[in-house]
Design a protein around this motif. Structure first.
Motif: not given
Length: 294
Positions: A262-264, A268-274
């Protein structure tokens, strides 16, 4: 007697084939129609030095969300593909393939007579044949609507995956045999012709990821009379982080280990999760490629 006049033509033809392959198939590919159904398409990233690699590549499938940003995800995984000897396959399942403007059919795996899981599996086979590879298993990452796809695909086909990453799905299918699909799995066999293979799911490396600030609910709250409303539709939680936590607990209660991120400060941003997804896949690849691993 050798036909010397034909040799330059043959050489030119061979050069043209190699040049076209380098431009359109290797690296960032052009977009191809799926051979099984031309309504659907895909692009790939294939390391340009693929033919020189000493070991066969693995396959990573990245499933777009409602925005269909499939080429952006392909581009985001290009460096990962080069460094980890992988081919990246990014399907495109367009909006409204039945002429009704439906944006969400692929998320449910079935839309009328279309089985999106089967379309993907044939794309995997098609890409394998194109590059002389076999991909009995592959990794799957999906974010948002693609996260719903990844959630449900791994329930139907856990033996086809070497890893799965489920990113910020708006709705989740829990391992709940007391509720019907899509909320649970009770009637999965009647709908899809397959039963839940818990042993295979327990053996599958599972990653889940969501931003802590991903708290808007306007798109994910099911209302009575809505297209996918059913009893229990909102019971997993109000927000995406809450719903993904419910999915995590559902998996863990069934004996499935989950690596949860779980990212602080991430909405809702898929590229931030890559990047965390790539780290997870790279770790699984290292384990798979150790001598003696199955």
């Amino acid at each position: 007697m050798t036909d010397t006049a034909a040799q330059p033509v043959d050489a030119q033809h061979t050069f043209g084939q190699k040049r076209a392959r380098a431009i359109y198939d290797l690296g960032h590919s052009t977009i191809f129609s799926a051979r099984s159904d031309a309504r659907f398409a895909y692009c790939t990233y294939v390391p340009p030095q693929l033919d020189l690699a000493t070991n066969p590549p693995e396959l990573v499938v990245v499933m777009h969300g409602t925005g269909r940003a499939f080429t952006e995800y392909r581009n985001a995984f290009a460096s990962f593909a080069r460094w980890n000897n992988c081919i990246i396959l990014c399907p495109l399942f367009p909006v409204g393939v039945n002429g009704d403007g439906n944006r969400d059919g692929f998320k449910q795996l079935r839309e009328g007579e279309i089985r999106y899981d089967d379309i993907l599996l044939d794309m995997v086979a098609e890409v394998g044949e194109k590059f002389g590879c076999t991909f009995p298993r592959f990794a799957l990452f999906g974010y948002s609507g693609g996260g719903q796809f990844a959630n449900r695909f791994c329930l139907l086909h856990p033996t086809r995956l070497w890893a799965v990453s489920i990113g910020a799905p708006g709705s989740v299918t829990l391992l709940d045999p007391s509720q019907d699909w899509w909320v649970g799995t009770r009637d999965m066999h009647q709908r899809f012709g397959t039963t839940l293979d818990l042993d295979a799911l327990r053996a599958l490396p599972v990653h889940m990821i969501v931003g802590k600030a991903d708290i808007e609910t306007w798109e994910i709250t099911h209302k009575e009379g809505g297209k996918f409303f059913m009893p229990g539709a909102n019971d997993a939680g109000k927000t995406r982080p809450e719903r993904l936590q419910s999915l995590r607990h559902s998996f863990e209660q069934a004996g499935v280990q989950v690596h949860f991120d779980i990212l602080d400060n991430v909405p809702h941003n898929g590229q931030a999760c890559v990047e965390p997804v790539q780290d997870f896949f790279a770790q699984v690849l290292r384990q798979m490629r150790q001598p003696g691993s199955v």
